[in-house]
Motif scaffolding. Structure first.
Motif, mmCIF file in Angstrom:
data_model
loop_
_atom_site.group_PDB
_atom_site.id
_atom_site.type_symbol
_atom_site.label_atom_id
_atom_site.label_comp_id
_atom_site.label_asym_id
_atom_site.label_seq_id
_atom_site.Cartn_x
_atom_site.Cartn_y
_atom_site.Cartn_z
ATOM 1 N N ASN A 9 0.829 -1.200 0.000
ATOM 2 C CA ASN A 9 0.000 0.000 0.000
ATOM 3 C C ASN A 9 0.869 1.258 0.000
ATOM 4 O OD1 ASN A 9 -3.215 -0.089 0.492
ATOM 5 N ND2 ASN A 9 -2.290 -1.999 1.236
ATOM 6 N N LYS A 10 1.943 1.244 0.759
ATOM 7 C CA LYS A 10 2.845 2.395 0.799
ATOM 8 C C LYS A 10 3.501 2.619 -0.566
ATOM 9 C CE LYS A 10 6.710 4.316 3.476
ATOM 10 N NZ LYS A 10 5.975 5.387 4.184
ATOM 11 N N GLU A 13 0.834 4.186 -2.753
ATOM 12 C CA GLU A 13 0.535 5.557 -2.350
ATOM 13 C C GLU A 13 1.658 6.522 -2.745
ATOM 14 O OE1 GLU A 13 -0.903 8.075 1.611
ATOM 15 O OE2 GLU A 13 -0.248 5.993 1.793
ATOM 16 N N TYR A 56 -4.843 2.198 -6.244
ATOM 17 C CA TYR A 56 -5.477 1.251 -5.327
ATOM 18 C C TYR A 56 -6.629 0.537 -6.023
ATOM 19 C CZ TYR A 56 -3.127 3.595 -1.407
ATOM 20 O OH TYR A 56 -2.211 4.112 -0.540
ATOM 21 N N PRO A 70 -4.804 2.858 3.604
ATOM 22 C CA PRO A 70 -4.251 4.161 3.214
ATOM 23 C C PRO A 70 -3.351 4.775 4.287
ATOM 24 C CG PRO A 70 -6.528 4.407 3.902
ATOM 25 C CD PRO A 70 -6.233 2.941 3.937
ATOM 26 N N GLN A 71 -2.510 5.701 3.832
ATOM 27 C CA GLN A 71 -1.677 6.542 4.703
ATOM 28 C C GLN A 71 -0.808 5.715 5.674
ATOM 29 O OE1 GLN A 71 -4.524 9.219 6.512
ATOM 30 N NE2 GLN A 71 -4.469 10.607 4.759
#
Length: 446
Positions: A9-10, A13, A56, A70-71
């Motif tokens: 995910n990182k 992102e 995503y 997220p984040q």
């Protein structure tokens, strides 16, 4: 464990697919099928789209079960470390409950069980390392250089083992820890004798020495060693060819059990005093040792680590169990072995001397057919050039009628072409550099 999903995910992102390669994260590090599929999709997408990461939404649409987190604020280093440690735990659990247990129940020899466990565990450790940095930045890493310099100045992280032969010390500064040195000569010219002198010299300096002697028996090697060690501390003088020499126990008499009663008493006293004579220690594995069966690089590494060896002698490399010839070219097996020994020297910070053979030649005789003293050249190293390329220095040797010769064939730090003339009387434990100038004249003065 969601660390793999968090890392992916990182990457999405931050649009930083290159982070996977930077931190050595592979598909094999992904613990679940959906994470493996997501990893492969992200990498394939990036390769097809000039390094860009998918969104995503695209990953969720393509990979069933992929979770959007997220984040993610944790660093790549932290997430990669967690992923690698989890993989290591799984691999170790599978090893112990699988292969190790099966071999144990099958009655595999305990020594092989332990050796295989050490090797497999080391392999797991190497596969699960986190790559946080590539190489050394000469501008930014100057502080680490200064730190290493000060450690070397204080003798903490670096060691130079002085040669017995002064000219070698003058030219190359001695033998440095973490380096490999290759000795070569034609058959029967004294390769084992010269290298024995050097590793015994290191033991006198306090080194812990490991010897792999794959041609000589234990008794033969010990006889030669006792002869040369005793010569270094002897006050016994014998006349050899009209010259007075301080000699050690005669090697031939040690081998045949032919010492006089007085010398036998001296031998017993000498052996009792060895602990005081040698500051270091020598651990010998010889050709006739019943437990010296496995002779590959993996076993050499295990022996170095177990004995905490500072200096190692492999005599000769061509009697080792060679590594697989993955290149499928002539000499590839010994080349791979040589490369692994070179890496082993750096990894263990040991000084490793290896012996190999030189080609027999026809140009070492004069016009009357008398053999001349001539050290072989680098091009005459037999079977493989890897032992030349991987060595910090190569040293060619020869001996003839009480004389010996060492020639530095390759000098990474200088000295190439330097010749050292040697007084060569190994039967009496005498192998030392010839004196020069006034010292030479005084030796033969009457």
């Amino acid at each position: 464990m969601q660390y793999a999903t968090m890392l992916l995910n990182k990457v999405i992102e931050q649009n930083d697919v290159g982070a996977l390669a930077r931190f050595n994260i592979t598909e094999a590090d992904m613990p679940t099928a959906s994470e493996k599929k997501a990893y492969k999709f992200i990498v394939d997408y990036s390769e097809a789209n000039r390094g860009q990461a998918p969104s995503y939404a695209t990953v969720v649409a393509e990979v069933d079960g992929f979770q959007d987190i997220p984040q993610v604020s944790d660093s790549y280093e932290y997430l990669s470390s967690k992923i690698k440690k989890y993989r290591a735990r799984l691999a170790l659990m599978n090893l112990v409950s699988g292969k190790f247990t099966n071999d144990f129940n099958a009655g595999v020899d305990v020594d092989k069980l332990i050796d295989d466990l050490i090797s497999d565990a080391q392999s797991i450790k190497m596969r699960t390392n986190v790559l946080t940095k590539v190489g050394t930045d000469l501008k930014r890493d100057g502080a680490s250089f200064l730190d290493e310099y000060l450690k070397r100045k204080e003798g903490k992280s670096f060691k130079i083992w002085r040669s017995k032969f002064a000219s070698i010390n003058d030219q190359i500064g001695g033998y440095m820890s973490g380096n490999m040195y290759t000795w070569y000569g034609r058959s029967g010219r004294g390769k084992s004798v010269f290298t024995m002198e050097e590793i015994i010299e290191a033991a006198f300096q306090g080194a812990n020495v490991l010897v792999w002697s794959m041609e000589m028996s234990r008794f033969e090697w010990m006889a030669r060693a006792y002869s040369t060690i005793s010569a270094r501390v002897s006050d016994t003088v014998e006349v050899i060819d009209g010259v007075d020499y301080e000699v050690g126990f005669e090697n031939r008499l040690l081998l045949t059990g032919g010492l006089s009663e007085g010398y036998e008493q001296g031998l017993r006293a000498f052996i009792d005093q060895l602990n005081e004579i040698l500051d270091g220690n020598i651990i010998l594995r010889a050709a006739d040792d019943v437990d010296f069966v496995k002779r590959d690089v993996c076993q050499l590494e295990a022996d170095i680590l177990q004995t905490k060896a500072d200096v190692v002698l492999v005599d000769p490399i061509y009697l080792m169990d060679y590594e697989a010839n993955t290149s499928k070219v002539a000499g590839g097996d010994v080349a791979n072995t040589s490369k692994k020994i070179r890496r082993l020297a750096g990894y263990t910070n040991a000084t490793i001397h290896i012996i190999t053979q030189a080609e027999e030649v026809r140009d070492d005789t004069d016009e009357e057919g008398n053999r001349e003293l001539r050290a072989p050249k680098r091009a005459e190293i037999k079977k493989t050039k890897a032992v030349l390329e991987d060595a910090t220095n190569t040293l060619g040797i020869d001996s003839l009628d009480g004389r010996g010769l060492i020639e530095i064939g390759k000098g990474r730090n200088g000295g190439e072409g330097t010749q050292v003339e040697v007084l060569y009387l190994p039967n009496y434990g005498i192998v030392r550099e010839m004196p020069t100038g006034e010292a030479a004249a005084s030796q033969f003065a009457f």
